[in-house]
Design a protein around this motif. Structure first.
Motif, PDB file in Angstrom:
ATOM      1  N   ARG A 219       0.839  -1.202   0.000  1.00  0.00           N
ATOM      2  CA  ARG A 219       0.000   0.000   0.000  1.00  0.00           C
ATOM      3  C   ARG A 219       0.881   1.262   0.000  1.00  0.00           C
ATOM      4  N   THR A 220       1.944   1.242   0.778  1.00  0.00           N
ATOM      5  CA  THR A 220       2.868   2.392   0.799  1.00  0.00           C
ATOM      6  C   THR A 220       3.529   2.581  -0.557  1.00  0.00           C
ATOM      7  N   GLN A 221       3.981   1.465  -1.149  1.00  0.00           N
ATOM      8  CA  GLN A 221       4.596   1.556  -2.469  1.00  0.00           C
ATOM      9  C   GLN A 221       3.618   2.069  -3.520  1.00  0.00           C
ATOM     10  N   ALA A 226       1.731   6.237  -7.202  1.00  0.00           N
ATOM     11  CA  ALA A 226       0.633   7.076  -7.695  1.00  0.00           C
ATOM     12  C   ALA A 226       1.000   8.566  -7.617  1.00  0.00           C
ATOM     13  N   GLU A 227       1.621   8.948  -6.484  1.00  0.00           N
ATOM     14  CA  GLU A 227       2.017  10.353  -6.333  1.00  0.00           C
ATOM     15  C   GLU A 227       3.077  10.736  -7.374  1.00  0.00           C
ATOM     16  N   LYS A 228       4.014   9.813  -7.625  1.00  0.00           N
ATOM     17  CA  LYS A 228       5.055  10.081  -8.613  1.00  0.00           C
ATOM     18  C   LYS A 228       4.465  10.213 -10.013  1.00  0.00           C
ATOM     19  N   LYS A 229       3.541   9.295 -10.360  1.00  0.00           N
ATOM     20  CA  LYS A 229       2.883   9.374 -11.675  1.00  0.00           C
ATOM     21  C   LYS A 229       2.082  10.662 -11.818  1.00  0.00           C
ATOM     22  N   LYS A 230       1.440  11.105 -10.741  1.00  0.00           N
ATOM     23  CA  LYS A 230       0.667  12.346 -10.802  1.00  0.00           C
ATOM     24  C   LYS A 230       1.561  13.545 -11.073  1.00  0.00           C
ATOM     25  N   LEU A 231       2.711  13.599 -10.377  1.00  0.00           N
ATOM     26  CA  LEU A 231       3.642  14.709 -10.605  1.00  0.00           C
ATOM     27  C   LEU A 231       4.209  14.663 -12.025  1.00  0.00           C
ATOM     28  N   GLU A 232       4.564  13.440 -12.491  1.00  0.00           N
ATOM     29  CA  GLU A 232       5.087  13.326 -13.860  1.00  0.00           C
ATOM     30  C   GLU A 232       4.051  13.742 -14.889  1.00  0.00           C
ATOM     31  N   LYS A 233       2.799  13.362 -14.679  1.00  0.00           N
ATOM     32  CA  LYS A 233       1.740  13.736 -15.613  1.00  0.00           C
ATOM     33  C   LYS A 233       1.542  15.252 -15.653  1.00  0.00           C
TER      34      LYS A 233
END
Length: 379
Positions: A219-221, A226-233
């Protein structure tokens, strides 16, 4: 004076013994062909030993873990097999007891037909006048002579009553034993089931703890990904909007001809901005291409002439080489013939010399005493 001489002798004997020990150690090193010729890399061997010990320790830990798991599974399997064996043993025991108590051969209806002791048990046709076996057909007793009727009926009733009581007692004993065996079986089965459930409960708790830790980590991973993908997007969208705005305001889509002029001069262009040539430039290029075609034809003719000249020289050189090789072969044959004659003479001389050495010079054969004098010291 004698004491000093004795002390000096002891010192000399000790020094002699030290030299002798050093000599023996030196001989063990020098006479060992493996150490002397190959040698040993002690550091590399120590490194290999440490790596091997680490590998063996890891493998031993893995094997111990697998062995513990196998022991646990074997324990559960043994418990289940033991319970099954106990069930089968109790069932067979109950069947045997039932057959022993209620299915005796003597209680069968046809036992008298196959009784092996029938002749021994049989009695004469008539023992006395009061013999109850004297029937009408036997002509041993006639109607009106049944004098023992009362005693016979009383005896039969008493015998029937004893049989009934004996059957009731046997039936009660069988029921009591069956109840006792059932209770014992139920207790053993409940105990085995409790042990099995306790073992399964421990395994389930361990498995649940491992699953909980794995779920938390996953869940932590997942949250981090998800947070990393959101920032990249978001960053990609921002970059795309900037690129689109730059292209809309740039000279590429507006087709400005001045954008293709290079900063090194107007005779040079920027290829990714250039929109094409004019008619004068195209005519100049076509004229240059015609000149290149004529020059290429001229160079091709000259190259064909050079190739023909080279071919003629190669043929002449091959002929000269063939003549030279034939001459060289004749010289080689003559030289080989001369060498063969010389080798034959040398062979004859060598044979004569070997015969002389064998019969005259080397007539004495070395003994074991001769070879024993070598390799006695390391010096």
């Amino acid at each position: 004076m004698n004491r000093l001489g004795l002390q000096r002798d002891l010192q000399e004997a000790a020094a002699l013994e030290r030299r002798r020990q050093r000599e023996l150690q030196r001989q063990s090193r020098i006479f060992n062909a493996r150490i002397r010729t190959i040698g040993v890399d002690k550091d590399a061997l120590d490194t290999q030993v440490r790596e091997r010990n680490i590998q063996e320790a890891a493998e031993k830990a893995r094997n111990e873990e697998l062995a513990n798991e196998m022991k646990q599974n074997d324990k559960i399997l043994c418990m289940l097999e033991e319970r099954q064996k106990n069930d089968i043993r109790n069932i067979n025991k109950a069947i045997t007891e039932f057959q022993k108590n209620f299915q005796k051969p003597e209680t069968r209806r046809e036992f008298d037909l196959s009784d092996p002791l029938a002749l021994k048990k049989d009695r004469p046709a008539r023992l006395s006048d009061n013999d109850p076996r004297c029937t009408v057909s036997g002509l041993q007793k006639f109607m009106g002579e049944d004098l023992n009727y009362d005693q016979r009926m009383k005896f039969q009733k008493e015998q029937f009553r004893e049989w009934s009581l004996q059957q009731q007692r046997d039936w009660k004993n069988a029921l009591a034993y069956q109840k006792f065996t059932d209770d014992l079986h139920d207790k053993s089965r409940i105990e085995i089931d409790q042990k099995t459930m306790e073992q399964q409960r421990k395994e389930e708790e361990n498995r649940r703890a491992v699953c909980t830790a794995t779920k938390d980590f996953n869940r932590t991973q997942a949250a981090e990904v998800a947070e990393k993908k959101k920032l990249e997007k978001y960053q990609k969208m921002k970059d795309d909007m900037g690129e689109i705005s730059s292209l809309l305001r740039g000279d590429l889509l507006s087709e400005n001809p001045e954008q293709a002029v290079s900063s090194f001069g107007r005779h040079r262009v920027i290829t990714d901005r250039w929109k094409g040539m004019n008619q004068d430039q195209l005519m100049e290029i076509r004229s240059a291409q015609k000149q290149q075609v004529l020059e290429k034809q001229r160079l091709k003719g000259e190259e064909q002439q050079r190739d023909a000249e080279w071919d003629r020289q190669i043929v002449q050189a091959a002929r000269a080489q063939l003549v030279l090789e034939r001459h060289q072969q004749r010289q080689n044959r003559e030289h080989r013939r001369a060498l063969d004659n010389i080798n034959t003479e040398l062979s004859q001389e060598q044979k004569s010399k070997n015969i002389y050495l064998k019969e005259e010079e080397y007539s004495n054969v070395p003994t074991e005493q001769y070879y024993a004098q070598f390799n006695t010291t390391s010096r």
